[in-house]
Design a protein around this motif. Structure first.
Motif, PDB file in Angstrom:
ATOM      1  N   VAL A 128     -27.790   9.215   5.369  1.00 17.92           N
ATOM      2  CA  VAL A 128     -27.250   7.883   5.670  1.00 17.92           C
ATOM      3  C   VAL A 128     -27.892   7.338   6.944  1.00 17.92           C
ATOM      4  N   LEU A 129     -28.072   8.198   7.943  1.00 10.68           N
ATOM      5  CA  LEU A 129     -28.773   7.768   9.159  1.00 10.68           C
ATOM      6  C   LEU A 129     -30.190   7.331   8.835  1.00 10.68           C
ATOM      7  N   LEU A 130     -30.886   8.071   7.965  1.00  6.36           N
ATOM      8  CA  LEU A 130     -32.229   7.669   7.545  1.00  6.36           C
ATOM      9  C   LEU A 130     -32.195   6.316   6.848  1.00  6.36           C
ATOM     10  N   ALA A 131     -31.207   6.117   5.986  1.00  6.12           N
ATOM     11  CA  ALA A 131     -31.085   4.840   5.283  1.00  6.12           C
ATOM     12  C   ALA A 131     -30.870   3.692   6.272  1.00  6.12           C
ATOM     13  N   ALA A 132     -30.036   3.914   7.288  1.00  7.61           N
ATOM     14  CA  ALA A 132     -29.785   2.866   8.283  1.00  7.61           C
ATOM     15  C   ALA A 132     -31.058   2.505   9.032  1.00  7.61           C
ATOM     16  N   ALA A 133     -31.829   3.526   9.412  1.00  5.19           N
ATOM     17  CA  ALA A 133     -33.087   3.265  10.105  1.00  5.19           C
ATOM     18  C   ALA A 133     -34.068   2.525   9.205  1.00  5.19           C
TER      19      ALA A 133
ATOM     20  N   VAL B  39     -33.573  16.135  11.675  1.00  2.00           N
ATOM     21  CA  VAL B  39     -34.748  15.764  12.480  1.00  2.00           C
ATOM     22  C   VAL B  39     -35.429  14.541  11.880  1.00  2.00           C
ATOM     23  N   GLU B  40     -35.640  14.567  10.569  1.00  2.00           N
ATOM     24  CA  GLU B  40     -36.274  13.436   9.896  1.00  2.00           C
ATOM     25  C   GLU B  40     -35.525  12.134  10.185  1.00  2.00           C
ATOM     26  N   ALA B  41     -34.208  12.178  10.029  1.00  2.00           N
ATOM     27  CA  ALA B  41     -33.400  10.983  10.223  1.00  2.00           C
ATOM     28  C   ALA B  41     -33.375  10.540  11.683  1.00  2.00           C
ATOM     29  N   MET B  42     -33.273  11.498  12.606  1.00  2.00           N
ATOM     30  CA  MET B  42     -33.235  11.162  14.026  1.00  2.00           C
ATOM     31  C   MET B  42     -34.551  10.548  14.494  1.00  2.00           C
ATOM     32  N   LEU B  43     -35.663  11.054  13.996  1.00  2.00           N
ATOM     33  CA  LEU B  43     -36.946  10.461  14.357  1.00  2.00           C
ATOM     34  C   LEU B  43     -37.064   9.049  13.795  1.00  2.00           C
ATOM     35  N   ALA B  44     -36.587   8.856  12.575  1.00  2.00           N
ATOM     36  CA  ALA B  44     -36.598   7.507  12.007  1.00  2.00           C
ATOM     37  C   ALA B  44     -35.697   6.580  12.811  1.00  2.00           C
ATOM     38  N   ALA B  45     -34.517   7.081  13.233  1.00  2.00           N
ATOM     39  CA  ALA B  45     -33.609   6.261  14.032  1.00  2.00           C
ATOM     40  C   ALA B  45     -34.237   5.895  15.368  1.00  2.00           C
ATOM     41  N   HIS B  46     -34.936   6.853  15.980  1.00  2.00           N
ATOM     42  CA  HIS B  46     -35.621   6.551  17.233  1.00  2.00           C
ATOM     43  C   HIS B  46     -36.696   5.493  17.028  1.00  2.00           C
ATOM     44  N   GLU B  47     -37.469   5.635  15.968  1.00  2.00           N
ATOM     45  CA  GLU B  47     -38.526   4.654  15.716  1.00  2.00           C
ATOM     46  C   GLU B  47     -37.957   3.266  15.421  1.00  2.00           C
ATOM     47  N   ALA B  48     -36.813   3.221  14.752  1.00  2.00           N
ATOM     48  CA  ALA B  48     -36.243   1.927  14.368  1.00  2.00           C
ATOM     49  C   ALA B  48     -35.480   1.253  15.494  1.00  2.00           C
ATOM     50  N   THR B  49     -34.863   2.045  16.391  1.00  3.44           N
ATOM     51  CA  THR B  49     -33.988   1.475  17.416  1.00  3.44           C
ATOM     52  C   THR B  49     -34.520   1.619  18.834  1.00  3.44           C
ATOM     53  N   GLY B  50     -35.416   2.568  19.049  1.00  2.00           N
ATOM     54  CA  GLY B  50     -35.879   2.862  20.398  1.00  2.00           C
ATOM     55  C   GLY B  50     -34.926   3.714  21.207  1.00  2.00           C
ATOM     56  N   GLU B  51     -33.816   4.172  20.623  1.00  2.00           N
ATOM     57  CA  GLU B  51     -32.833   4.959  21.360  1.00  2.00           C
ATOM     58  C   GLU B  51     -33.373   6.367  21.624  1.00  2.00           C
ATOM     59  N   ALA B  52     -33.468   6.736  22.897  1.00  2.00           N
ATOM     60  CA  ALA B  52     -34.066   8.016  23.285  1.00  2.00           C
ATOM     61  C   ALA B  52     -33.235   9.216  22.858  1.00  2.00           C
TER      62      ALA B  52
ATOM     63  N   GLN C 190     -44.801  14.765  14.201  1.00  2.00           N
ATOM     64  CA  GLN C 190     -44.285  13.411  14.417  1.00  2.00           C
ATOM     65  C   GLN C 190     -43.535  13.337  15.748  1.00  2.00           C
ATOM     66  N   HIS C 191     -42.649  14.302  15.989  1.00  2.00           N
ATOM     67  CA  HIS C 191     -41.900  14.313  17.245  1.00  2.00           C
ATOM     68  C   HIS C 191     -42.826  14.464  18.436  1.00  2.00           C
ATOM     69  N   TRP C 192     -43.764  15.377  18.358  1.00  2.00           N
ATOM     70  CA  TRP C 192     -44.718  15.626  19.446  1.00  2.00           C
ATOM     71  C   TRP C 192     -45.496  14.359  19.780  1.00  2.00           C
ATOM     72  N   ASP C 193     -45.892  13.619  18.755  1.00  2.00           N
ATOM     73  CA  ASP C 193     -46.625  12.374  18.963  1.00  2.00           C
ATOM     74  C   ASP C 193     -45.733  11.332  19.639  1.00  2.00           C
ATOM     75  N   LEU C 194     -44.497  11.197  19.164  1.00  2.00           N
ATOM     76  CA  LEU C 194     -43.572  10.226  19.762  1.00  2.00           C
ATOM     77  C   LEU C 194     -43.241  10.571  21.206  1.00  2.00           C
ATOM     78  N   ALA C 195     -43.234  11.871  21.531  1.00  2.00           N
ATOM     79  CA  ALA C 195     -42.907  12.324  22.886  1.00  2.00           C
ATOM     80  C   ALA C 195     -44.097  12.225  23.840  1.00  2.00           C
ATOM     81  N   GLY C 196     -45.227  11.731  23.373  1.00  2.00           N
ATOM     82  CA  GLY C 196     -46.387  11.569  24.238  1.00  2.00           C
ATOM     83  C   GLY C 196     -47.347  12.743  24.219  1.00  2.00           C
TER      84      GLY C 196
ATOM     85  N   LEU D 177     -49.600   9.853  13.215  1.00  2.00           N
ATOM     86  CA  LEU D 177     -48.676  10.955  12.976  1.00  2.00           C
ATOM     87  C   LEU D 177     -47.227  10.495  13.020  1.00  2.00           C
ATOM     88  N   SER D 178     -46.966   9.429  13.721  1.00  2.00           N
ATOM     89  CA  SER D 178     -45.613   8.884  13.841  1.00  2.00           C
ATOM     90  C   SER D 178     -45.659   7.390  13.539  1.00  2.00           C
TER      91      SER D 178
END
Length: 422
Positions: free
Chosen positions: A130-135, A192-205, A269-275, A405-406
């Motif tokens: 559901v979190l993935l769907a929201a993102a 993890v998949e959903a949380m990374l999508a949520a971060h990409e969609a919302t910017g929430e750290a 994907q996470h490693w790329d998003l984390a810099g 990658l992300s």
């Protein structure tokens, strides 16, 4: 529509990720899949499971992850201009909110059939989808995405996230009674998949940080101790339970190479998003991928579903989704090094997986992928009926087309998959 064949340009010597014909074939298969699954939408807004010819199978309740995955998949469809993607997203979002969402107890029930709850269990596995769907809905610009995100974020925070361990609690009854002491890797991986999508969609750290904690547990603590095979099943204290055997699809005995491939892609994907910090995440991802492929590739092709802790094969069932995840993992490694500089072994594996997928799973006549095949590569129906899933196979088509990658879904939404890249 003009048929594009074969899977890559005849005699092409360069990396397939730089081959225009390979890109065209991937896009063709993605569109063919989306057209096939359009027929799953019912008049009441739910989604039918389709037989191999596209006719609806008898209804047995719609599962939460099916509804959520359709939203995600048709967000990807909207990204590549699929006609009617919005109606599929709209239907999924409404069904989540008005049918799966539990107005009395909160959260989202696992199974529904119209107004009837067929399974009221509250699973971490379902809630992270559901979190993935929201993102995904947010990326697609859906007007109710923020409402869904706020609700599911509160539910995960209240019931599923365990701050002391940095991992997800598994399951409850409908009224939030914790009825088991089981803890599992699968729900956390999809978390993890959903949380990374949520971060990409919302910017929430917060989502990036929590995804990192889950990844550290499985890839930096558990995998090295088990020769890069990740234990699936745990006790409530997060101790490995090596003898556990549950649902043969969702909780099989042993370890699951397909999950190692999926988790490796998410780790990158996470490693790329984390810099791209100097944490060794890229090396860990390679270890996971190489171990999984080395253990699971079967004589005659395909990936074994499960292996024991010593790498011996437990289940030789050949499903579509581990091959799909292998494609995504190898595409990530090739992107990491740059297509022209990628290791020859990575390119070889990418081609091997796609050739097997094309001959065994892809239904070029009707669209969609067969979910399982026998040892001779012929469609089988031991575990699955019909074609129950677009989510894995569609991502196998589209993720190699995105340049990074992300933020791959975002890149597709922005139309950045038009040309092959080096």
């Amino acid at each position: 529509m003009t048929e594009i064949a074969p899977i890559a340009s005849p005699g092409f010597d360069g990396p397939w990720l730089t081959d225009p014909q390979h890109h065209a074939w991937l896009m063709q298969d993605a569109r063919r899949q989306l057209r096939f699954f359009d027929a799953s939408l019912r008049s009441d807004g739910g989604f039918d499971v389709l037989d191999v010819d596209g006719t609806p199978l008898p209804r047995a309740g719609q599962e939460l992850h099916t509804t959520a995955r359709m939203i995600h998949s048709y967000m990807l469809g909207k990204a590549i201009g699929h006609p009617g993607a919005d109606r599929m997203i709209d239907a999924g979002m409404d069904y989540l909110w008005t049918r799966h969402r539990d107005a009395k107890w909160g959260g989202y029930v696992w199974g529904v059939d119209g107004e009837t709850v067929t399974d009221g269990t509250k699973l971490a596995y379902g809630h992270v989808f559901v979190l993935l769907a929201a993102a995904s809905a947010r990326l697609a610009g859906h007007p109710e995405a923020d409402r869904l995100h706020a609700d599911i974020a509160e539910v995960i925070e209240r019931h599923f996230w365990a701050e002391e361990t940095g991992l997800l609690i598994e399951e409850y009854t409908r009224d939030w009674y914790a009825f088991s002491f089981y803890r599992g890797m699968n729900s956390n991986m999809h978390g993890v998949e959903a949380m990374l999508a949520a971060h990409e969609a919302t910017g929430e750290a917060l989502w990036l940080e929590r995804a990192g904690r889950i990844l550290d547990f499985f890839t930096a603590r558990m995998a090295p101790d088990y020769d890069w095979r990740i234990p699936e099943h745990y006790s409530v204290q997060w101790e490995v339970d090596p003898t556990y055997s549950g649902n043969p699809m969702f909780r099989p005995a042993g370890t699951t190479p397909g999950h190692s491939l999926e988790l490796a892609r998410l780790l990158l994907q996470h490693w790329d998003l984390a810099g791209r910090p100097a944490t060794g995440a890229d090396t860990r991802a390679r270890h996971l991928i190489e171990r999984a492929l080395g253990d699971a590739w079967l004589h005659g092709g395909g990936l074994a579903y499960t292996v024991d802790f010593d790498g011996s094969v437990l289940s030789r069932d050949r499903y579509w989704w581990p091959v799909s995840e292998g494609i995504g993992a190898l595409a990530s490694l090739i992107k990491l090094d740059g297509a022209e500089a990628a290791r020859e072994s990575d390119e070889d594996w990418y081609r091997r997986l796609w050739r097997y997928a094309e001959t065994a799973f892809v239904d070029t006549a009707r669209g969609g992928w067969f979910p399982e095949v026998d040892a001779d590569g012929r469609p089988a129906a031991r575990q699955f009926q019909g074609k129950p899933d677009i989510y894995h196979a569609l991502q196998a088509d589209l993720y190699p087309l995105a340049p990074g990658l992300s933020r791959q879904a975002g890149a597709l939404m922005q139309g950045r998959a038009a040309a092959p890249f080096g």
